[in-house]
Structures are given as C-alpha cells and as structure tokens.
Scaffold this motif. Structure first.
Motif, PDB file in Angstrom:
ATOM      1  N   TYR A 133       0.849  -1.191   0.000  1.00  0.00           N
ATOM      2  CA  TYR A 133       0.000   0.000   0.000  1.00  0.00           C
ATOM      3  C   TYR A 133       0.884   1.240   0.000  1.00  0.00           C
ATOM      4  O   TYR A 133       1.833   1.330   0.768  1.00  0.00           O
ATOM      5  N   SER A 134       0.564   2.189  -0.867  1.00  0.00           N
ATOM      6  CA  SER A 134       1.339   3.423  -0.906  1.00  0.00           C
ATOM      7  C   SER A 134       0.475   4.568  -0.368  1.00  0.00           C
ATOM      8  O   SER A 134      -0.742   4.582  -0.562  1.00  0.00           O
ATOM      9  N   PHE A 135       1.134   5.509   0.311  1.00  0.00           N
ATOM     10  CA  PHE A 135       0.431   6.615   0.962  1.00  0.00           C
ATOM     11  C   PHE A 135       1.023   7.944   0.513  1.00  0.00           C
ATOM     12  O   PHE A 135       2.219   8.052   0.273  1.00  0.00           O
ATOM     13  N   ARG A 136       0.152   8.943   0.446  1.00  0.00           N
ATOM     14  CA  ARG A 136       0.579  10.273  -0.006  1.00  0.00           C
ATOM     15  C   ARG A 136      -0.161  11.333   0.801  1.00  0.00           C
ATOM     16  O   ARG A 136      -1.375  11.230   1.028  1.00  0.00           O
ATOM     17  N   LEU A 137       0.571  12.341   1.239  1.00  0.00           N
ATOM     18  CA  LEU A 137      -0.034  13.447   1.970  1.00  0.00           C
ATOM     19  C   LEU A 137       0.736  14.725   1.654  1.00  0.00           C
ATOM     20  O   LEU A 137       1.844  14.670   1.115  1.00  0.00           O
ATOM     21  N   ILE A 138       0.138  15.864   1.982  1.00  0.00           N
ATOM     22  CA  ILE A 138       0.804  17.151   1.772  1.00  0.00           C
ATOM     23  C   ILE A 138       0.876  17.875   3.116  1.00  0.00           C
ATOM     24  O   ILE A 138      -0.161  18.309   3.649  1.00  0.00           O
ATOM     25  N   PRO A 139       2.079  17.991   3.684  1.00  0.00           N
ATOM     26  CA  PRO A 139       2.226  18.627   4.994  1.00  0.00           C
ATOM     27  C   PRO A 139       2.239  20.153   4.902  1.00  0.00           C
ATOM     28  O   PRO A 139       2.535  20.717   3.849  1.00  0.00           O
ATOM     29  N   SER A 140       1.919  20.787   6.007  1.00  0.00           N
ATOM     30  CA  SER A 140       2.060  22.230   6.125  1.00  0.00           C
ATOM     31  C   SER A 140       3.023  22.504   7.278  1.00  0.00           C
ATOM     32  O   SER A 140       2.755  22.119   8.425  1.00  0.00           O
ATOM     33  N   TYR A 141       4.161  23.126   6.950  1.00  0.00           N
ATOM     34  CA  TYR A 141       5.178  23.418   7.959  1.00  0.00           C
ATOM     35  C   TYR A 141       5.849  24.739   7.586  1.00  0.00           C
ATOM     36  O   TYR A 141       6.605  24.800   6.616  1.00  0.00           O
ATOM     37  N   LYS A 142       5.563  25.789   8.325  1.00  0.00           N
ATOM     38  CA  LYS A 142       5.981  27.146   7.952  1.00  0.00           C
ATOM     39  C   LYS A 142       7.207  27.648   8.728  1.00  0.00           C
ATOM     40  O   LYS A 142       7.624  28.790   8.543  1.00  0.00           O
ATOM     41  N   GLN A 143       7.778  26.832   9.591  1.00  0.00           N
ATOM     42  CA  GLN A 143       8.863  27.295  10.456  1.00  0.00           C
ATOM     43  C   GLN A 143      10.210  27.347   9.736  1.00  0.00           C
ATOM     44  O   GLN A 143      10.460  26.579   8.795  1.00  0.00           O
TER      45      GLN A 143
END
Length: 199
Positions: A133-143
């Motif tokens: 199974y492959s997984f994909r996400l888009i993180p939000s990291y502004k630091q």
C-alpha cells in the motif's frame, strides 16, 4: 488436553517460529517539505490479517502545532485494478496527554509475508505489488527551523509487536534537495536507521 514431552516441545517450537502480524515501511520519502507531496509505502512483514492498519505522526512539531496535516491518500492494486482511499488525519490526544495525527485504514488486508529469494520471479513481483500500500499526503510546515517527526504504522491485530517506525525531518525549504544533495544518494535502510539514532 495434556501434551506429552514431545508434544510440548513441538508446541513451543511452533510458538517460537510464529511470526505474528507485522508491517514494514518498504519505502519512505526523505523529508516532509511544506506544501509538497510526501509519500511512503507499507507491506506485510509477518502473518496475514484482515483487521487493517493505523498510520500516525507524532513528535514535537505535532505536539506544538508547527506541523499541520489534513488528509492522507492510500493507493493499492487488487486483481489488476488500481484503488484509492482518502482519510482525514485526525489530531487526537493519547492517554499520556501527547498529541498525534492518526488515520485508520480498516480495509487494508495484509497477506502473509513471503520469504526473501535471491532471484525474484514474476509471480513474486506481482504478489508484492498486490500486497503493498502506498500513501501520499501534503504537509504544512511554515517554520524556519527543521524539526523531526515520527511516522508509525502498525497492524490493528498487533499494535505493539507489529509496528514499524521511521523518523523524518520537517522543513519549509522548498529547495531542500538542492541544499542537501547527499540526501539523493542511496542508503541502506539498516545503515540509515543507525545513523539517525546514534545520538
């Protein structure tokens, strides 16, 4: 039913050889970069299970809110057809008071892991594809400063004994790979693990 001495030894040997339900993180992105896709894949590393798996992210950037995750997409192949499933990564509080992002995929079916062969054949290749199974996400990291997050995947059939873990950095640097060219060099997974945890 009483077991004789031979029967008891046989049962003990059977329990010792029992692999249990386990997962492995077969591949994993190098770093979570703000607003860019991050991917990893999961495969069975033990016995079969139809109870599904859990994916979670934890650590300081999750705890203090610097890392924000919304949804995660799972892709897999069954009988030659591609499927996908998207779940919300819920930010929850554990019993110890720590925050984590978590998503449960109860539809995941773990096939019994095949023993490694020196020479892979086409049947084995197709079996590996159909059980991963492959997984994909888009993180939000502004630091500006990087921080480490722990990716954990475990089977619902055995959360403690079957889990797999990877540590990855979070960054807001969109040109991170240009600034870290060595990250593109292949590293064995065991060596990478010890390098990350030698501190």
């Amino acid at each position: 039913m009483k077991l004789g001495k031979f029967g008891l030894m046989k049962e003990q040997l059977k329990q010792m050889n029992k692999k249990g339900v386990k997962v492995s993180i077969a591949s994993c992105g190098k770093v979570l970069i703000d607003e860019l896709p991050f991917s990893f894949s999961v495969a069975s590393a033990g016995e079969a299970s139809q109870k599904g798996i859990v994916v979670s992210f934890s650590g300081e950037p999750v705890e203090d809110g610097r890392l924000v995750l919304s949804t995660i997409e799972m892709r897999y192949t069954r009988n030659g057809r591609a499927h996908s499933e998207t779940k919300k990564l819920a930010r929850i509080v554990k019993r110890d008071g720590k925050h984590i992002y978590q998503a449960k995929f109860t539809s995941v079916v773990l096939e019994e892991a095949r023993p490694m062969k020196k020479k892979a054949d086409s049947d084995m290749f197709l079996a590996d594809i159909s059980s991963s199974y492959s997984f994909r996400l888009i993180p939000s990291y502004k630091q500006d400063e990087e921080a480490e997050v722990m990716l954990t995947v475990y089977p619902l059939a055995d959360p403690l004994g079957g889990l797999a873990v990877e540590w990855r950095s979070c960054t807001s640097d969109k040109e991170w790979f240009e600034h870290n060219p060595d990250a593109l060099k292949p590293v064995s997974r065991s060596k990478g693990f010890f390098m990350r945890h030698r501190r």
